[in-house]
Design an enzyme around this catalytic site. Structure first.
Site, PDB file in Angstrom:
ATOM      1  N   TYR A 142       0.441  -0.913   0.065  1.00 18.81           N
ATOM      2  CA  TYR A 142      -0.145  -0.142  -0.034  1.00 18.81           C
ATOM      3  C   TYR A 142       0.630   1.302  -0.043  1.00 18.81           C
ATOM      4  O   TYR A 142       0.422   2.691   0.177  1.00 18.81           O
ATOM      5  CB  TYR A 142      -1.078   0.111   1.076  1.00 18.81           C
ATOM      6  CG  TYR A 142      -1.966  -1.141   0.850  1.00 18.81           C
ATOM      7  CD1 TYR A 142      -2.563  -1.643   0.072  1.00 18.81           C
ATOM      8  CD2 TYR A 142      -2.650  -1.677   2.350  1.00 18.81           C
ATOM      9  CE1 TYR A 142      -3.015  -2.964  -0.290  1.00 18.81           C
ATOM     10  CE2 TYR A 142      -3.551  -2.443   2.223  1.00 18.81           C
ATOM     11  CZ  TYR A 142      -4.025  -2.783   1.016  1.00 18.81           C
ATOM     12  OH  TYR A 142      -4.774  -4.599   0.727  1.00 18.81           O
ATOM     13  N   LYS A 192       3.965 -15.326   1.862  1.00 21.85           N
ATOM     14  CA  LYS A 192       3.846 -16.161   0.417  1.00 21.85           C
ATOM     15  C   LYS A 192       5.210 -16.537  -0.316  1.00 21.85           C
ATOM     16  O   LYS A 192       6.127 -16.401  -0.582  1.00 21.85           O
ATOM     17  CB  LYS A 192       3.166 -15.434  -0.785  1.00 21.85           C
ATOM     18  CG  LYS A 192       1.814 -14.937  -0.114  1.00 21.85           C
ATOM     19  CD  LYS A 192       1.187 -16.716  -0.856  1.00 21.85           C
ATOM     20  CE  LYS A 192       1.036 -17.349  -2.277  1.00 21.85           C
ATOM     21  NZ  LYS A 192      -0.010 -18.801  -2.139  1.00 21.85           N
ATOM     22  N   ASP A 224      -2.383 -17.623   1.693  1.00 19.47           N
ATOM     23  CA  ASP A 224      -3.622 -18.766   1.151  1.00 19.47           C
ATOM     24  C   ASP A 224      -4.209 -19.817   2.021  1.00 19.47           C
ATOM     25  O   ASP A 224      -5.089 -19.966   2.476  1.00 19.47           O
ATOM     26  CB  ASP A 224      -2.982 -19.271  -0.118  1.00 19.47           C
ATOM     27  CG  ASP A 224      -2.120 -19.986  -0.655  1.00 19.47           C
ATOM     28  OD1 ASP A 224      -0.970 -19.413   0.522  1.00 19.47           O
ATOM     29  OD2 ASP A 224      -2.482 -20.189  -1.573  1.00 19.47           O
ATOM     30  N   ASP A 248      -4.413  -7.329   5.967  1.00 23.58           N
ATOM     31  CA  ASP A 248      -5.725  -6.366   5.257  1.00 23.58           C
ATOM     32  C   ASP A 248      -7.017  -8.286   5.064  1.00 23.58           C
ATOM     33  O   ASP A 248      -8.303  -7.354   5.924  1.00 23.58           O
ATOM     34  CB  ASP A 248      -5.346  -5.386   4.182  1.00 23.58           C
ATOM     35  CG  ASP A 248      -6.516  -4.428   3.783  1.00 23.58           C
ATOM     36  OD1 ASP A 248      -7.455  -4.100   4.836  1.00 23.58           O
ATOM     37  OD2 ASP A 248      -6.660  -3.887   3.023  1.00 23.58           O
ATOM     38  N   ASP A 252     -10.073  -8.826   7.850  1.00 22.11           N
ATOM     39  CA  ASP A 252     -11.548  -8.789   7.758  1.00 22.11           C
ATOM     40  C   ASP A 252     -12.402 -10.369   7.801  1.00 22.11           C
ATOM     41  O   ASP A 252     -13.031 -10.860   8.511  1.00 22.11           O
ATOM     42  CB  ASP A 252     -11.444  -7.898   6.761  1.00 22.11           C
ATOM     43  CG  ASP A 252     -11.883  -6.480   6.479  1.00 22.11           C
ATOM     44  OD1 ASP A 252     -11.486  -6.342   7.740  1.00 22.11           O
ATOM     45  OD2 ASP A 252     -12.266  -6.068   5.803  1.00 22.11           O
TER      46      ASP A 252
END
Ligand code: NAD
Length: 367
Positions: A142, A192, A224, A248, A252
């Site tokens: 980001y 990852k 993942d 992020d 959530d």
């Protein structure tokens, strides 16, 4: 010794309503636990824009830098939707996060037994769930440069850069390990590393930091698989450490395991101050909920639980933090519900202030 200091920024919409209930809990602690806070209150978001033409006045920013902790309600609302980007209420919150350099975002996902039916997962998978996601908040995809939309040949290309320095990874990792020491002493780091160099570095640095925390059990997981495990068997985790982008999404996902937005607190922590405590901003995960603002319908629990996080992480008042959490749990177990927690037609919801009063009564009953 000086009283601990707290800056309260109620903000917009339901922010002031839920914050009024937090104030009752602060008063209760002062009267019953011998700790009086120096509480100051100021404006942020649309409220600050209305008063000063900016979403965060410089004086408020300076105050935030001085206090032991900041507690924020929520910012934003339709009234401000057409403002220039630089004036929008959210800019106030972003400025606080940036100038306080709050690099570690803590999002607990805790499932109160009384609310286990609210989860989209089976009750036995989520009942008793208590995990903490530590998300790096100030770097990664980001923020990394280069970024932008560029012309390349006869088409455009969108670029973001997933960039992490060793020191950025290290400080986020330390905050996760420190937290784990106060919890069940397990950290699972998610990246990852199978396909991303930044992930390889992340794994190496976290492994190195872990050597300073021999009592904490470290494991690694590809992000993942982490997402899959969060919905398959979330109770296997204690602290999950991850970067900004994956955090992020994973936070959530974890938050929704517990069911309701009105129940979710959060903390954003920065570097230790002179007193050894981290710079800190506490806030509910929810927004200003303009659809119910001013109607006494908002659930104040997320904000009250954010105060509990402040008690634990900024004021070394773990006992009082647990007491507040148990009071919320008791109120829910007793069937006291705001409208967002109603399970069937015909139940009568309590108002925001009745919920706050119930939490205070539960504190007295439990203390
Ligand atoms: P929201 O979280 O405000 O509301 C989403 C839904 O959840 C609404 O139906 C709302 O009524 C309900 N809800 C939220 N909190 C609740 C509570 N405590 N009790 C009961 N119900 C609750 O998200 P949104 O509608 O997407 O955004 C509304 C405004 O809030 C926007 O201006 C947005 O930019 C802002 N926002 C601010 C923050 C923040 O201050 N950190 C976070 C998210 C959104």
């Amino acid at each position: 010794m000086a009283n601990p200091s707290l800056l309260i920024l109620p903000g917009d919409g339901i922010g002031p309503e839920v914050m009024a209930e937090v104030r009752k809990v602060i008063t209760w602690i002062g009267e019953n636990r011998g700790t009086t806070f120096d509480v100051s209150e100021d404006l942020v978001g649309g409220a600050a824009y209305d008063a000063h033409g900016t979403a965060l006045h410089d004086d408020t920013m300076a105050k935030a830098q001085e206090v032991d902790a900041v507690l924020l309600g929520a910012v934003g609302g339709p009234k401000y939707d057409n403002l220039d980007f630089s004036l929008k209420p959210e800019r106030g919150l972003l400025r606080l996060r940036k100038e306080m350099d709050l690099y570690s975002n803590l999002r607990p996902a805790q499932c109160f037994d009384a609310l286990a039916d609210f989860s989209s997962l089976k009750k036995d998978i989520v009942a008793g769930l208590d995990i903490m996601i530590v998300r790096e908040l100030t770097s990664g995809s980001y923020f990394g440069e280069p970024r932008g939309i560029f012309e390349e040949g006869n088409e455009r290309v969108g670029i973001n850069t997933h960039r992490y320095t060793e020191s950025e990874i290290e400080r986020a990792a330390r905050s996760a390990f420190e937290l784990a020491l106060r919890r069940n002493k397990k950290v699972c780091s998610m990246e990852k590393a199978n396909v991303m160099e930044a992930g390889i570095l992340w794994r190496e640095v976290v492994t190195e930091v872990a050597k300073d925390y021999p009592d904490v059990d470290l494991s690694h997981m590809y992000a993942d698989n982490g997402a899959m495990q969060l919905v398959r068997a979330p109770k296997q985790f204690d602290v999950i450490l991850t970067d900004n982008l994956f955090g992020d999404i994973l936070s959530d996902c974890a938050a929704m395991l517990t069911g309701s937005l009105g129940m979710l607190p959060s903390a954003s922590l920065g570097a230790p101050m002179d007193n050894g405590r981290p710079k800190a901003l506490y806030e509910p995960v929810h927004g200003s909920a303009p659809d119910i603002a001013g109607q006494g319908k908002a659930n104040p629990c997320a904000c009250i639980l954010s105060l509990a996080m402040a008690l634990r992480y900024s004021f070394d008042m773990g006992e009082e933090a647990s007491l507040v959490e148990r009071a919320v749990e008791k109120v829910l177990a007793d069937g006291v519900r705001t409208a967002d927690l109603m399970q069937s037609e015909g139940e009568t919801p309590v108002s925001t202030s009745e919920m706050g009063d119930a939490v205070v009564a539960a504190l007295t009953a439990l203390a």
